[in-house]
Write an enzyme that holds these catalytic residues in place. Structure first.
Site, PDB file in Angstrom:
ATOM      1  N   ASP B  52       0.783  -1.236   0.000  1.00 51.09           N
ATOM      2  CA  ASP B  52       0.000   0.000   0.000  1.00 51.09           C
ATOM      3  C   ASP B  52       0.815   1.287   0.000  1.00 51.09           C
ATOM      4  OD1 ASP B  52       1.028  -0.099   2.509  1.00 51.09           O
ATOM      5  OD2 ASP B  52      -0.887  -0.112   3.558  1.00 51.09           O
ATOM      6  N   ARG B 264      -3.960   5.129   6.254  1.00 48.64           N
ATOM      7  CA  ARG B 264      -4.315   4.814   4.870  1.00 48.64           C
ATOM      8  C   ARG B 264      -5.443   5.689   4.367  1.00 48.64           C
ATOM      9  NH1 ARG B 264      -3.594  -0.859   3.652  1.00 48.64           N
ATOM     10  NH2 ARG B 264      -5.525  -0.591   2.490  1.00 48.64           N
ATOM     11  N   TYR B 272       1.362  -2.620  11.916  1.00 51.30           N
ATOM     12  CA  TYR B 272       2.336  -3.709  11.891  1.00 51.30           C
ATOM     13  C   TYR B 272       2.684  -4.028  13.337  1.00 51.30           C
ATOM     14  CZ  TYR B 272       3.186  -3.024   6.882  1.00 51.30           C
ATOM     15  OH  TYR B 272       3.053  -2.939   5.528  1.00 51.30           O
ATOM     16  N   PRO B 350       8.027  -5.704   4.676  1.00 50.20           N
ATOM     17  CA  PRO B 350       7.163  -4.706   4.036  1.00 50.20           C
ATOM     18  C   PRO B 350       7.177  -3.341   4.712  1.00 50.20           C
ATOM     19  CG  PRO B 350       5.831  -6.218   5.351  1.00 50.20           C
ATOM     20  CD  PRO B 350       7.255  -6.642   5.526  1.00 50.20           C
TER      21      PRO B 350
END
Lengths: 626, 626
Positions: B52, B264, B272, B350
């Protein structure tokens, strides 16, 4: 004559004329969900020529409807104005000055954009299509009546205006276009099963039908003002020239008349060329295009542009000749049921790039008022402010235009004592007029929606003027945001709470009290919000004067309805933008103020925290209690 | 087993996998007019979760394809990075620092954008649709061969790679989705008249088929590197929390493990969460999702985020658990006929937001090279630079990731002498890695397309790095232009002629001579331009160091092919942007230099005016004479 078949229909707003004014109105109304219809007697949108200049303020307005990117993707931008004058010795023109074309810096668009009218119309046509509206064309109105009985009715089921379309207009046009002359044989056309005409019952009509407005004439509204002796020609072309400023706006005063260069999209350029006061004018005083042509116009231009040359242009798109007329309609409204907008209200010289802008801004001013009244939120007297605000503006525009056209068509004197005016005088006028030509200087006078009583609490947010450009940071994520983007044309009033220093305990107490006053059951937010949902009619945005109020939870609930509604006055974290909003707006960074922005982006009123009662009073003047 | 029916087809490039790497390649190739096909075994694009984060450099690249506005219209922006660490006394976390998330300022996009992978894929899917390309899905490849005989052929009618799709894969999926288990009964499916399988003959294959790449495995390409002991969980949700920096990127080191917050689009947030090295890992060392769930993950997060709280989230979109692996494929290409890109080449953690960016930039690097070779402009050896450039980058990425993941999963020490590292050390690493995490630091090493011999003539335009952001003014109309907008990904090399002070007569003479050298019949511009049309393969842009060269006619013809091709190094007329390009780029403002920008926006080489021969030599290395 055989019996005619008649279709009848009902619509909340009928717009007559799909030029820039009509389309702007249609876009604003359809986006707001209004049942609207737009008709035009032209079979297609303008393909070339006509208006082409977009002011900074008009770009701001287009942005507020989400349409500016489409404009900027196609338009040319004029950033520089160049001034050429005769050399006192040789008489040949030479560069005297280059200045920014737009001196106003409080706008995100500090330039003029140019694009032919058809492309601008297309942007609106695409946009209204998304709301399911198409321009019906070719359709011409034949008669219009306002019902004396119903005109003051606020019953939503009453349609007090009746418009009857000209019968067989479409058939006539179709036949004409296939080169048959059937003017007097309409009734002999084949019967295609379509009704011969239509009667539209509507609540409001907007006559955006141009300088020769049928709507205006139907109500015998006079145009006040006069013709001038100034005759100009216009040529749109792709030039081949060694003139150095061909891609800048250039004002040329020569010993052989004046000339103005307006660069356009792609390689196109528009040339305005001054003609003699009797050139191309027939015995009745009307412009006679037969006496002229683009080649003849270019020959005139060549004389003023020497020593620079213009070769035979590759492509002449369009040309015309006009005599400058400076007139304003005596009324802009009939019974607040029929309105005229755009060229129907005002005609003036095109060179200052005002026409299309004034037209679109008429519609922008009118649309939200109609929406508020149609929704039952506002009293019909809100509609009276349309003529009040826009007719005053039109008269100012004509006065500006008189000065501007005179200086433009006049002569620059080479030495003292000569007739005419100096380059310095012309430059000064050019800059003084900047507020006008950018569209940003416009200030609406006091009215029910423009109340200047607490101006001193935000000295530079002039009540009646549009909210200036300013970058602020969103408190929750430090994202730089253009304040103008927070006041879209979404028909809502914006309540900007400049909260001041909320980390000072005394100020925090004032903010809490403000929160309580705003939340009161008889406060404007609750009183005028349909079904008690504040965000339907209002958007409350909080701007603190100090960074680091990420803890938006410290604010009263009403002042942080969502994390995206709280901002701080701070420079962006990693770049040059932003900061100094309180100083730029003339607001005390400790005490703050509440600023009401009208749905069209203009400052409506201002109040210190302790005067929420004045805000309640402001809305009580024109808003209906929900 | 009954006889199968087989369809055969030919295509210039077959892309296997329609994730970010495959779609980026497909977009670049289809925009360039290449005959391309893209297949994916997934029945639909990703709907939630996955990658993302979009780096500044990736936004620049998207801009070069005209796609960044679509991203910015939907994505969240991260401007601030916040750092939380345990209070030495209470152990509860507290804010230690807030910094700009991106410290790089030479980009128009000084922030990270976040948007879920499916929305990013949709931007590409819309774009390729405009070129008439759709993703064929679900389709899975079954076998792949490169013809030993044809693999070096440059005959445009030869298709050396043969890919056979798995028979009945689509039918299988359709059947599965209707809940029937028919795994072993494929051949009993009804005959629908469709061929059972398809054999595609193609010139090039791009395997963009993810971490478990079928293409990679088909050629036995090994992944070099190793698993770590770091296990993390991920939850996408709309949180209800009092954590103040929930809309900022937040790195939390607590006494109960680490945690990272990535805000987001809309109100969504990704968390995370560090897990114990044996948590949710089964006996074989694999992640076992059965042992976990979003509620359990949030319970772990709550411990590290105390004293802040997270209520039951409104909406958990997606969640996963992963063990960090850090591996790079041993080869990125087989015979320069089959390439792998994206996750097929590299896997890593990530959290630094690298994955999708590395993938898209693999494709961006490869696409223009394939186009140049397919058009017959470049020699196939250009394709060798793909592995050279991108594998080196992938290894650097893994090394960076090792450091970053270690520090992220590690412990912040409260006092000297403790195990772990200090907040200052972590901050320093965060900033040092900024070039990497922004994507802007990447520098391709010397090769046929990256020749650093004259670096000193533009000291800060690092050969191998991307062209930085810089506002310059267009000479003819003073319009401020972002230099990056002048180097779109249109497969052409850009020739930037920094002409210096052309109003100095000695320099003017040098510029004239440069014009002659560039115009020579054996110079690269004429030699490598198909059918002698320079603008097909090159775009020549001139940037003078002084304002007032509106008289572009003074320049040699090649340096002003159109009025839009000449610029000056000057601040904008009416605003803060621009100026100092020569100084920023380290170019002598009197003497100038010629800078070659590769079609992907990276500086290819530089030469002083007198060394056009070196530019001819640069292009001779990989370009075919037209």
């Amino acid at each position: 004559m055989p019996t005619r078949t008649v279709k009848t229909s009902e619509v909340d707003v009928l717009i007559i004329g799909a030029g820039p004014a009509g389309l702007m109105a249609c876009n604003a109304l359809s986006k707001a969900g209004v049942n609207v219809r737009i008709v035009d007697k032209r079979p297609d949108k303008v393909m070339a020529g006509q208006a082409d200049g977009i002011q900074p303020r008009t770009m701001e307005v287009l942005q507020s409807y989400g349409l500016v990117d489409q404009l900027l993707a196609q338009a040319n931008q004029m950033h520089i104005a160049a001034f050429y004058n005769p050399n006192p010795v040789t008489g040949a023109i030479e560069l005297t000055d280059r200045t920014p074309d737009v001196s106003e810096t409080s706008t995100p668009y500090p330039f003029e954009a140019t694009l032919h009218q058809g492309a601008i119309e297309e942007i609106f046509i695409d946009s209204i299509r998304k709301s399911g509206v198409e321009v019906s064309r070719p359709i011409a109105p034949g008669s219009i009546q306002i019902s004396e009985i119903d005109k003051d009715s606020t019953n939503p089921d009453v349609f007090p205006v009746r418009v009857r379309f000209k019968p067989d207009f479409q058939k006539l046009w179709l036949t004409r276009s296939s080169q048959k002359v059937v003017l007097n044989h309409l009734d002999t056309l084949d019967d295609d099963g379509q009704p011969d005409t239509e009667v539209v019952h509507t609540k409001y009509v907007i006559g955006a039908d141009g300088a020769h407005s049928w709507v205006r004439k139907s109500f015998d509204i006079e145009m006040e003002g006069e013709q001038t002796d100034f005759v100009w020609g216009v040529v749109d072309m792709v030039p081949q020239t060694d003139f150095p400023d061909i891609r800048n706006k250039s004002a040329i005063h020569s010993n052989h008349g004046s000339c103005m260069i307006i660069p356009r999209e792609d390689d196109k350029v528009r040339l305005y060329i001054q003609l003699g006061s009797n050139e191309a004018i027939d015995a009745t005083g009307r412009v006679d295009k037969e006496q002229m042509g683009p080649e003849k116009l270019l020959d005139v231009a060549r004389k003023s542009m020497a020593p620079y040359t213009i070769k035979e242009p590759k492509n002449v798109d369009w040309w015309t000749i006009y005599r400058i007329g400076q007139r304003v309609a005596a009324r802009f409204s009939v019974d607040e049921r029929v309105f005229i907008a755009g060229d129907a209200c005002h005609t003036h010289s095109p060179k200052a790039g005002q026409g299309m802008n004034a037209s679109m801004n008429d519609a922008h001013n009118l649309a939200w008022k109609l929406v508020q009244v149609l929704r039952g939120w506002a009293s019909p007297l809100l509609l009276k402010t349309y003529e009040l605000e826009r007719r005053k503006y039109a008269r100012d525009l004509i006065n500006f235009d008189k000065e501007f056209a005179k200086m433009f068509s006049g002569k620059i004197k080479a030495t003292e004592g000569e007739e005419g005016f100096s380059h310095q005088e012309f430059m000064k006028a050019f800059q003084t007029f900047g507020g006008f030509t950018s569209g940003i200087g416009i200030c609406y006078q006091d009215s029910v929606i423009t109340n200047a009583c607490h101006q001193s609490h935000a000295r530079n947010l002039i009540i009646g003027k549009r909210l200036p450009s300013q970058t602020i940071l969103r408190a929750a994520d430090g994202r730089p945001i253009e304040l103008q983007h927070l006041v879209p044309s979404d028909t809502r009033f914006k309540v900007l709470v400049f909260a001041g220093d909320i980390y000072d305990s005394a100020q925090k107490a004032r903010v809490d009290r403000l929160g309580e006053d705003l939340a009161a059951a008889d406060g404007f937010l609750r009183r005028y919000s349909p079904e008690g949902k504040i965000s339907t009619a209002f958007d409350v945005l909080t701007i603190a004067s100090k960074r680091d109020i990420v803890r938006v939870a410290d604010l009263p609930d009403l002042l942080h309805s969502h994390w995206t509604k709280v901002f701080v006055d701070h420079k962006e974290f990693n770049g040059p933008r932003g900061g100094n909003a309180y100083a730029n707006f003339g607001i005390d960074s400790h005490a703050g103020a509440v600023v009401i922005i009208r749905p069209d982006g203009y400052v409506g009123t201002i109040a210190p925290f302790e005067h929420v009662a004045d805000l309640n009073g402001y809305f009580a003047e024109f808003t209906k209690q929900s």
